[in-house]
Scaffold this motif. Structure first.
Motif, PDB file in Angstrom:
ATOM      1  N   ALA A  88       0.918  -1.098   0.006  1.00  0.00           N
ATOM      2  CA  ALA A  88       0.196  -0.185   0.018  1.00  0.00           C
ATOM      3  C   ALA A  88       1.011   1.174  -0.128  1.00  0.00           C
ATOM      4  O   ALA A  88       0.598   2.257  -0.875  1.00  0.00           O
ATOM      5  N   GLN A  89       1.847   1.052   0.681  1.00  0.00           N
ATOM      6  CA  GLN A  89       2.770   2.271   0.905  1.00  0.00           C
ATOM      7  C   GLN A  89       3.436   2.640  -0.775  1.00  0.00           C
ATOM      8  O   GLN A  89       3.488   3.763  -1.091  1.00  0.00           O
ATOM      9  N   GLU A  90       3.817   1.903  -1.444  1.00  0.00           N
ATOM     10  CA  GLU A  90       4.284   2.144  -2.905  1.00  0.00           C
ATOM     11  C   GLU A  90       3.097   2.667  -3.755  1.00  0.00           C
ATOM     12  O   GLU A  90       3.220   3.660  -4.562  1.00  0.00           O
ATOM     13  N   VAL A  91       1.886   2.045  -3.447  1.00  0.00           N
ATOM     14  CA  VAL A  91       0.609   2.489  -4.415  1.00  0.00           C
ATOM     15  C   VAL A  91       0.417   4.000  -3.795  1.00  0.00           C
ATOM     16  O   VAL A  91       0.221   4.799  -4.870  1.00  0.00           O
ATOM     17  N   VAL A  92       0.400   4.487  -2.578  1.00  0.00           N
ATOM     18  CA  VAL A  92       0.215   5.897  -2.245  1.00  0.00           C
ATOM     19  C   VAL A  92       1.464   6.705  -2.646  1.00  0.00           C
ATOM     20  O   VAL A  92       1.107   7.755  -3.098  1.00  0.00           O
ATOM     21  N   ARG A  93       2.629   6.296  -2.819  1.00  0.00           N
ATOM     22  CA  ARG A  93       3.823   7.116  -3.329  1.00  0.00           C
ATOM     23  C   ARG A  93       3.389   7.354  -4.813  1.00  0.00           C
ATOM     24  O   ARG A  93       3.618   8.513  -5.430  1.00  0.00           O
ATOM     25  N   ASN A  94       3.003   6.284  -5.524  1.00  0.00           N
ATOM     26  CA  ASN A  94       2.582   6.402  -7.061  1.00  0.00           C
ATOM     27  C   ASN A  94       1.522   7.482  -7.176  1.00  0.00           C
ATOM     28  O   ASN A  94       1.301   8.293  -8.073  1.00  0.00           O
ATOM     29  N   ALA A  95       0.548   7.402  -6.180  1.00  0.00           N
ATOM     30  CA  ALA A  95      -0.738   8.325  -6.303  1.00  0.00           C
ATOM     31  C   ALA A  95      -0.527   9.743  -6.137  1.00  0.00           C
ATOM     32  O   ALA A  95      -0.835  10.592  -6.621  1.00  0.00           O
ATOM     33  N   MET A  96       0.449   9.982  -5.138  1.00  0.00           N
ATOM     34  CA  MET A  96       1.135  11.176  -4.932  1.00  0.00           C
ATOM     35  C   MET A  96       1.487  11.860  -6.186  1.00  0.00           C
ATOM     36  O   MET A  96       1.587  12.979  -6.430  1.00  0.00           O
ATOM     37  N   THR A  97       2.605  11.044  -6.733  1.00  0.00           N
ATOM     38  CA  THR A  97       3.048  11.484  -7.970  1.00  0.00           C
ATOM     39  C   THR A  97       2.171  11.627  -8.998  1.00  0.00           C
ATOM     40  O   THR A  97       1.973  12.755  -9.691  1.00  0.00           O
ATOM     41  N   ALA A  98       1.103  10.975  -9.090  1.00  0.00           N
ATOM     42  CA  ALA A  98       0.078  11.249 -10.211  1.00  0.00           C
ATOM     43  C   ALA A  98      -0.619  12.596  -9.800  1.00  0.00           C
ATOM     44  O   ALA A  98      -1.061  13.181 -10.666  1.00  0.00           O
ATOM     45  N   TYR A 125      -6.690  -2.411   0.820  1.00  0.00           N
ATOM     46  CA  TYR A 125      -7.253  -1.395   0.187  1.00  0.00           C
ATOM     47  C   TYR A 125      -7.627   0.021   1.309  1.00  0.00           C
ATOM     48  O   TYR A 125      -7.647   1.031   1.012  1.00  0.00           O
ATOM     49  N   GLU A 126      -7.803  -0.550   2.261  1.00  0.00           N
ATOM     50  CA  GLU A 126      -7.998   0.677   3.667  1.00  0.00           C
ATOM     51  C   GLU A 126      -6.599   1.045   3.743  1.00  0.00           C
ATOM     52  O   GLU A 126      -6.869   2.561   3.938  1.00  0.00           O
ATOM     53  N   ASP A 127      -5.579   0.652   3.792  1.00  0.00           N
ATOM     54  CA  ASP A 127      -4.303   1.426   3.852  1.00  0.00           C
ATOM     55  C   ASP A 127      -4.096   2.299   2.815  1.00  0.00           C
ATOM     56  O   ASP A 127      -3.898   3.287   3.054  1.00  0.00           O
ATOM     57  N   VAL A 128      -4.678   2.089   1.539  1.00  0.00           N
ATOM     58  CA  VAL A 128      -4.409   2.996   0.449  1.00  0.00           C
ATOM     59  C   VAL A 128      -5.380   4.013   0.637  1.00  0.00           C
ATOM     60  O   VAL A 128      -5.189   5.250   0.337  1.00  0.00           O
ATOM     61  N   ASP A 129      -6.550   3.779   0.897  1.00  0.00           N
ATOM     62  CA  ASP A 129      -7.682   4.436   1.376  1.00  0.00           C
ATOM     63  C   ASP A 129      -7.339   5.711   2.072  1.00  0.00           C
ATOM     64  O   ASP A 129      -7.668   6.925   2.250  1.00  0.00           O
ATOM     65  N   ARG A 130      -6.568   5.281   3.318  1.00  0.00           N
ATOM     66  CA  ARG A 130      -6.473   6.177   4.374  1.00  0.00           C
ATOM     67  C   ARG A 130      -5.361   7.475   3.806  1.00  0.00           C
ATOM     68  O   ARG A 130      -5.470   8.373   4.668  1.00  0.00           O
ATOM     69  N   GLU A 131      -4.594   7.028   3.013  1.00  0.00           N
ATOM     70  CA  GLU A 131      -3.414   8.079   2.451  1.00  0.00           C
ATOM     71  C   GLU A 131      -3.389   8.482   1.185  1.00  0.00           C
ATOM     72  O   GLU A 131      -2.780   9.607   0.847  1.00  0.00           O
ATOM     73  N   THR A 132      -4.228   7.939   0.369  1.00  0.00           N
ATOM     74  CA  THR A 132      -4.184   8.384  -0.918  1.00  0.00           C
ATOM     75  C   THR A 132      -4.772   9.921  -1.256  1.00  0.00           C
ATOM     76  O   THR A 132      -5.892  10.138  -0.489  1.00  0.00           O
ATOM     77  N   PRO A 133      -4.351  10.699  -2.066  1.00  0.00           N
ATOM     78  CA  PRO A 133      -4.984  11.868  -2.194  1.00  0.00           C
ATOM     79  C   PRO A 133      -5.840  11.903  -3.359  1.00  0.00           C
ATOM     80  O   PRO A 133      -6.656  12.998  -3.602  1.00  0.00           O
ATOM     81  N   LEU A 134      -6.141  10.773  -4.076  1.00  0.00           N
ATOM     82  CA  LEU A 134      -7.203  10.834  -5.105  1.00  0.00           C
ATOM     83  C   LEU A 134      -8.202   9.906  -4.982  1.00  0.00           C
ATOM     84  O   LEU A 134      -8.148   8.865  -4.302  1.00  0.00           O
ATOM     85  N   PRO A 135      -9.175  10.067  -5.718  1.00  0.00           N
ATOM     86  CA  PRO A 135     -10.237   9.027  -5.997  1.00  0.00           C
ATOM     87  C   PRO A 135      -9.714   7.661  -6.360  1.00  0.00           C
ATOM     88  O   PRO A 135      -8.750   7.562  -7.227  1.00  0.00           O
ATOM     89  N   ILE A 136     -10.190   6.599  -5.930  1.00  0.00           N
ATOM     90  CA  ILE A 136      -9.888   5.145  -6.182  1.00  0.00           C
ATOM     91  C   ILE A 136     -10.814   4.459  -6.988  1.00  0.00           C
ATOM     92  O   ILE A 136     -12.024   4.348  -6.991  1.00  0.00           O
ATOM     93  N   CYS A 137     -10.244   3.860  -8.123  1.00  0.00           N
ATOM     94  CA  CYS A 137     -11.131   2.785  -8.855  1.00  0.00           C
ATOM     95  C   CYS A 137     -10.347   1.428  -8.581  1.00  0.00           C
ATOM     96  O   CYS A 137      -9.260   1.249  -8.979  1.00  0.00           O
ATOM     97  N   ILE A 138     -11.265   0.467  -8.042  1.00  0.00           N
ATOM     98  CA  ILE A 138     -10.788  -0.863  -7.755  1.00  0.00           C
ATOM     99  C   ILE A 138     -10.699  -1.691  -8.798  1.00  0.00           C
ATOM    100  O   ILE A 138     -11.453  -1.535  -9.717  1.00  0.00           O
ATOM    101  N   TYR A 139      -9.599  -2.272  -9.193  1.00  0.00           N
ATOM    102  CA  TYR A 139      -9.702  -2.972 -10.510  1.00  0.00           C
ATOM    103  C   TYR A 139      -9.557  -4.716 -10.010  1.00  0.00           C
ATOM    104  O   TYR A 139      -8.406  -4.993  -9.553  1.00  0.00           O
ATOM    105  N   ASN A 140     -10.505  -5.322 -10.447  1.00  0.00           N
ATOM    106  CA  ASN A 140     -10.441  -6.759 -10.163  1.00  0.00           C
ATOM    107  C   ASN A 140     -10.093  -7.286 -11.524  1.00  0.00           C
ATOM    108  O   ASN A 140     -10.645  -7.349 -12.832  1.00  0.00           O
ATOM    109  N   TRP A 141      -8.918  -7.999 -11.502  1.00  0.00           N
ATOM    110  CA  TRP A 141      -8.182  -8.367 -12.585  1.00  0.00           C
ATOM    111  C   TRP A 141      -7.756  -9.951 -12.368  1.00  0.00           C
ATOM    112  O   TRP A 141      -6.438 -10.199 -11.910  1.00  0.00           O
ATOM    113  N   PRO A 142      -8.565 -11.166 -12.430  1.00  0.00           N
ATOM    114  CA  PRO A 142      -8.261 -12.274 -12.025  1.00  0.00           C
ATOM    115  C   PRO A 142      -6.998 -12.832 -12.445  1.00  0.00           C
ATOM    116  O   PRO A 142      -6.083 -13.427 -12.038  1.00  0.00           O
TER     117      PRO A 142
END
Length: 305
Positions: A88-98, A125-142
């Motif tokens: 989640a930490q890396e997701v959030v870093r990417n989100a901040m860049t975005a 997802y709760e960890d991402v949600d807590r720190e992301t600066p942007l809206p989230i689209c969850i991607y279900n990709w089996p």
């Protein structure tokens, strides 16, 4: 936040990332591709998704990619950043860049390879949600995560503060429709097939849209939605037939490629049309000559060449 917090709808392709023959980001080709996509009337773009080969880019390269896309298109149409990562930490870093680059939201799968259990998916997802600066689209990709998120899990995740959409790329039509009808009042649902069945979902259920397929048919793909929104079902069906053709001939029902890799197929399709698809980056390899011929045949029969 909820579905009404964003204006995402229609055809928002997951676009390719052009690399040169040495495997480096080709920013000149990228800018040309973005200008073409905007001119073809896309309703939004997904950058650095599965089609965009996020898995072979470093954090610095993603920052460069997001910055270049933002320079060309920020504010012109919705931009969604693929921010997938193992933590989640890396997701959030990417989100901040975005966010700094002018993006409007992020696309996030469960951690690939790990195959977390339901409790772990929710915590991620709760960890991402807590720190992301942007809206989230969850991607279900089996195919990429080996998890097909259940309706119950997606219901729980749709209640998170920043979750506004779900890209449900399940291979099960019944599961897709079940989730769409259960959650469409809370979040936007993407993954509508451009078929007669998909047309009925748009007309009868006000289905939101599609994210995928690299926009290799240009304005034909957003035209599916434009026509249906205007009440012109014949024009919508004509567009649907072209998209259905490439999905049937190049991909299996679960959206995995029938030959080569999806990224290489889409880049080949763009290149054959004189568009800046560029090269795939290893581990993805260019298509073999016989496979290029199959892509060419489809495009010729669709009148694209």
């Amino acid at each position: 936040m909820n579905r009404d917090s964003v204006d995402w709808r229609g055809y928002m392709p997951a676009i390719t990332t052009p690399f040169d023959e040495h495997g480096e980001l080709d920013l000149g080709a990228l800018r040309s591709l973005l200008e073409w996509l905007a001119g073809e009337g896309m309703h939004g773009l997904v950058v650095a998704g599965t089609t965009g080969e996020w898995f072979s880019m470093t954090a610095d390269e993603k920052a460069t990619l997001f910055g270049a896309v933002g320079e060309v298109l920020r504010g012109d149409l919705p931009l969604i950043a693929g921010c997938n990562a193992f933590t989640a930490q890396e997701v959030v870093r990417n989100a901040m860049t975005a966010e700094r680059s002018g993006f409007d939201g992020i696309l996030v799968t469960p951690p690939p390879y790990v195959r977390p259990c339901e409790r772990e998916v929710i915590a991620f997802y709760e960890d991402v949600d807590r720190e992301t600066p942007l809206p989230i689209c969850i991607y279900n990709w089996p195919p990429g995560t080996n998890i097909d998120l259940s309706r119950e899990t997606l219901e729980h995740l749709s209640d998170l503060e920043h979750v506004v959409a779900i890209k449900n790329s399940t291979g099960s039509p019944a599961h897709f429709i079940d989730v769409m009808r259960a959650l469409r009042d809370k979040v936007r649902i993407f993954g509508i097939p451009m078929t007669e069945e998909g047309m009925q979902l748009v007309l009868q259920d006000a289905a939101d849209g599609t994210m995928g397929a690299g926009a290799v048919l240009g304005r034909t793909q957003p035209e599916f939605y434009n026509a249906l929104w205007a009440g012109d079902t014949e024009r919508g069906l004509a567009a649907a037939r072209q998209d259905t053709r490439i999905m049937r001939e190049w991909f299996r029902p679960d959206y995995t490629a029938r030959y080569g890799s999806a990224q290489a197929i889409f880049k080949t399709a763009l290149n054959l049309q004189g568009l800046p698809g560029g090269y795939p980056r290893r581990p993805i390899l260019p298509l073999q000559e016989s496979e290029v011929a199959m892509v060419r045949t489809t495009l010729e029969e669709l009148g694209r060449l």
